[in-house]
Design a protein around this motif. Sequence first.
Motif, short mmCIF file in Angstrom:
data_model
loop_
_atom_site.label_atom_id
_atom_site.label_comp_id
_atom_site.label_asym_id
_atom_site.label_seq_id
_atom_site.Cartn_x
_atom_site.Cartn_y
_atom_site.Cartn_z
N PRO A 41 1.92 10.45 -3.37
CA PRO A 41 0.76 9.55 -3.26
C PRO A 41 0.06 9.37 -4.61
O PRO A 41 -0.33 10.34 -5.26
CB PRO A 41 -0.15 10.27 -2.26
CG PRO A 41 0.80 11.06 -1.40
CD PRO A 41 1.86 11.52 -2.35
N ASP A 42 -0.07 8.11 -5.04
CA ASP A 42 -0.54 7.83 -6.40
C ASP A 42 -1.50 6.64 -6.42
O ASP A 42 -1.15 5.57 -6.92
CB ASP A 42 0.65 7.58 -7.34
CG ASP A 42 1.44 6.35 -6.93
OD1 ASP A 42 1.39 5.97 -5.74
OD2 ASP A 42 2.10 5.76 -7.80
N PRO A 43 -2.70 6.78 -5.88
CA PRO A 43 -3.65 5.67 -5.97
C PRO A 43 -3.90 5.30 -7.42
O PRO A 43 -3.68 6.09 -8.34
CB PRO A 43 -4.91 6.25 -5.30
CG PRO A 43 -4.76 7.73 -5.41
CD PRO A 43 -3.29 8.00 -5.32
N ALA A 44 -4.37 4.07 -7.64
CA ALA A 44 -4.66 3.62 -9.00
C ALA A 44 -5.68 4.53 -9.67
O ALA A 44 -5.72 4.64 -10.90
CB ALA A 44 -5.15 2.18 -8.98
N GLY B 293 -1.27 4.10 -2.67
CA GLY B 293 -0.95 3.92 -4.07
C GLY B 293 0.31 3.13 -4.29
O GLY B 293 0.89 2.54 -3.36
N LEU B 294 0.77 3.13 -5.54
CA LEU B 294 1.90 2.29 -5.93
C LEU B 294 3.20 2.71 -5.26
O LEU B 294 4.05 1.88 -4.96
CB LEU B 294 2.07 2.32 -7.45
CG LEU B 294 1.16 1.38 -8.26
CD1 LEU B 294 -0.31 1.77 -8.11
CD2 LEU B 294 1.55 1.39 -9.73
N CYS B 295 3.39 4.01 -5.05
CA CYS B 295 4.66 4.51 -4.51
C CYS B 295 4.75 4.45 -3.00
O CYS B 295 5.81 4.72 -2.43
CB CYS B 295 4.89 5.96 -4.95
SG CYS B 295 5.00 6.20 -6.72
N CYS B 296 3.65 4.13 -2.33
CA CYS B 296 3.64 4.32 -0.87
C CYS B 296 4.54 3.33 -0.14
O CYS B 296 4.90 3.57 1.01
CB CYS B 296 2.22 4.27 -0.33
SG CYS B 296 1.37 2.69 -0.59
N VAL B 297 4.93 2.23 -0.78
CA VAL B 297 5.84 1.30 -0.13
C VAL B 297 7.14 2.00 0.28
O VAL B 297 7.72 1.68 1.32
CB VAL B 297 6.13 0.09 -1.06
CG1 VAL B 297 6.73 0.52 -2.38
CG2 VAL B 297 7.05 -0.90 -0.37
N LYS B 298 7.57 2.98 -0.48
CA LYS B 298 8.78 3.72 -0.15
C LYS B 298 8.48 5.12 0.35
O LYS B 298 9.19 5.63 1.23
CB LYS B 298 9.68 3.81 -1.39
CG LYS B 298 11.00 4.54 -1.15
CD LYS B 298 11.93 4.44 -2.35
CE LYS B 298 13.28 5.09 -2.07
NZ LYS B 298 14.21 4.95 -3.23
N THR C 236 -4.96 -5.25 9.23
CA THR C 236 -6.03 -4.26 9.41
C THR C 236 -7.05 -4.42 8.30
O THR C 236 -6.74 -4.96 7.22
CB THR C 236 -5.45 -2.83 9.39
OG1 THR C 236 -6.52 -1.87 9.53
CG2 THR C 236 -4.71 -2.54 8.09
N VAL C 237 -8.27 -3.96 8.54
CA VAL C 237 -9.35 -4.18 7.60
C VAL C 237 -9.27 -3.27 6.38
O VAL C 237 -9.90 -3.55 5.35
CB VAL C 237 -10.73 -4.02 8.27
CG1 VAL C 237 -10.88 -5.01 9.41
CG2 VAL C 237 -10.97 -2.59 8.76
N THR C 238 -8.53 -2.18 6.46
CA THR C 238 -8.41 -1.29 5.30
C THR C 238 -7.05 -0.62 5.29
O THR C 238 -6.63 -0.05 6.30
CB THR C 238 -9.53 -0.23 5.25
OG1 THR C 238 -9.30 0.66 4.15
CG2 THR C 238 -9.66 0.55 6.54
N GLY C 239 -6.38 -0.70 4.15
CA GLY C 239 -5.09 -0.06 4.01
C GLY C 239 -5.16 1.32 3.41
O GLY C 239 -4.32 2.17 3.68
N GLU C 240 -6.21 1.57 2.57
CA GLU C 240 -6.26 2.87 1.90
C GLU C 240 -7.65 3.25 1.38
O GLU C 240 -7.87 4.42 1.04
CB GLU C 240 -5.28 2.90 0.72
CG GLU C 240 -5.53 1.83 -0.33
CD GLU C 240 -4.45 1.78 -1.40
OE1 GLU C 240 -3.45 2.52 -1.28
OE2 GLU C 240 -4.61 1.00 -2.36
N HIS C 241 -8.59 2.34 1.32
CA HIS C 241 -9.91 2.67 0.76
C HIS C 241 -10.83 3.29 1.79
O HIS C 241 -11.83 3.91 1.43
CB HIS C 241 -10.58 1.43 0.18
CG HIS C 241 -9.91 0.90 -1.04
ND1 HIS C 241 -10.23 -0.32 -1.61
CD2 HIS C 241 -8.92 1.43 -1.81
CE1 HIS C 241 -9.47 -0.52 -2.67
NE2 HIS C 241 -8.66 0.52 -2.81
N GLY C 242 -10.55 3.10 3.06
CA GLY C 242 -11.41 3.62 4.10
C GLY C 242 -12.44 2.60 4.56
O GLY C 242 -12.66 1.56 3.93
N VAL C 243 -13.09 2.91 5.66
CA VAL C 243 -14.08 2.02 6.26
C VAL C 243 -15.43 2.19 5.59
O VAL C 243 -16.08 1.22 5.20
CB VAL C 243 -14.19 2.29 7.77
CG1 VAL C 243 -15.32 1.46 8.39
CG2 VAL C 243 -12.87 1.99 8.46
N GLY C 244 -15.88 3.45 5.45
CA GLY C 244 -17.16 3.72 4.80
C GLY C 244 -18.29 2.93 5.42
O GLY C 244 -18.51 2.93 6.64
#
Length: 472
Positions: free
Chosen positions: A129-132, A149-154, A409-417
């Motif tokens: 997992p490698d978020p920007a 992150g960038l690698c999560c597609v795979k 969906t409304v959020t893919g990785e940043h969260g709802v907050g």
Amino acid sequence: MMLVDELRVALGAERLIEDPDVQASYAHDEAEWAPAGRPLLVVRARTTEDVRAVVQACLRHRVPLVPRGAGTGLSGGANAVDGCVVLSTEQMTDVVEINPVERLAVVQPGVVNDHLRAAAAQQGLWYPPDPASAPWSTIGGNVATNAGGLCCVKYGVTRDYVLALEVVTGTGELVRLGRRTAKGVAGYDLAGLIVGSEGTLGVVTEITVRLRPARAPEHTVAGYFGSLVAAGEAVRAVGEAGLVPSALELVDRHCLRAVDDWKNMGLSADADVILLGRTDAPGPAGEEEAAAMLACFEQAGATWAARSTDQEEADALFAARRLAYPALERLGPVLTEDVCVPRAAVPEMLGRIEATARRHDVLIANVAHAGDGNLHPLIITPAGDDAARRRAQGAFEQIIADALELGGTVTGEHGVGLLKRGGLAQELAPAVQAMHRAVKQALDPAGILNPGKVFTAAAGSRQTGSLPTDPA
């Protein structure tokens, strides 16, 4: 004894931040326009015992508690509420264990993502997992939002790598969830439940993650496109071809120009949009995948496409992708979207984003983890321009509505907050929302953990809606 006095005795004055000016820097994350209250106290925990003492004290005094990592979030999930205790885990930075036999790592929540990756690499292992924000964000924060992150597609997102957690619940109990074994199906997946819960169900004090073997060098393919929709067609073509790239990122000209103006990286390109694809398949398979990806780009109408033979140039393009958000912040306030749509809907969604920018007369720059449909339209407004701000808010809500209409969906990785509460209420059926609330009630019956986040209030509450209109 008052709460602050009690914690000063229990933890020592050095753990407490009582200066209001310093507290202010801990009162919010990086989400634009998400409201933040004034904390009563900021505590910088160093041990699990510190965290448990703070949770139990807040429970006794019925004081809200807001957990916080590095504060790099983009949804307001770590924002203070008035009179709360902000509990920072930034000083819990121990890499407790790297186990090459079991291929796992045990870390405290304040360990920075890139630091874990570096520690794993010393053992010939890799944490995918490698978020920007990987150079700055912490594993605890990544767990809270289920970062990708960038690698999560795979390779998947944070939840796919969390094996076990140590957590202090809203009742002040210290529990261990999950396992260290490669397999295990005893009971409900409570560790998976905590991942992505944004500090509303417990405070994570230790994380056990799965590691992978170090991977083969990547092959990079770049393509220039004349429009977002054309780039989206290339993304769909990659999926239809059955390819699973190790990264497939989209960066538009606004982002490239902002990074170039900031860092002088010489990135100017004769394109409206660049797609950056990578494959890490070893040996001849990698060569074949790179060639197939290049063909997809060309067939989708790339104005130029090629495999990179210059690793330094390829790395610079991916570095620019990571730098896009801070570079754009230099231009004015940035309202960040994080919608995710099915891969087949990527061209349509990108076209709708362009239409939304025109309709609301706002500048929208685009970066995306395009390979898995996770899009990050970045709505930029001039500082102090209230009319532009209102238009930006309208665009923000329209993008959410379009993503949901396309099955996203409304959020893919940043969260709802705070910023996506209204969107989540649109996405989840009332019965499903009730299930979420029941879990919250069970683990945090006093309601002290990160109150006001994720869900809009029940009927009769004064809690505000999805996109706050008052400045932070």
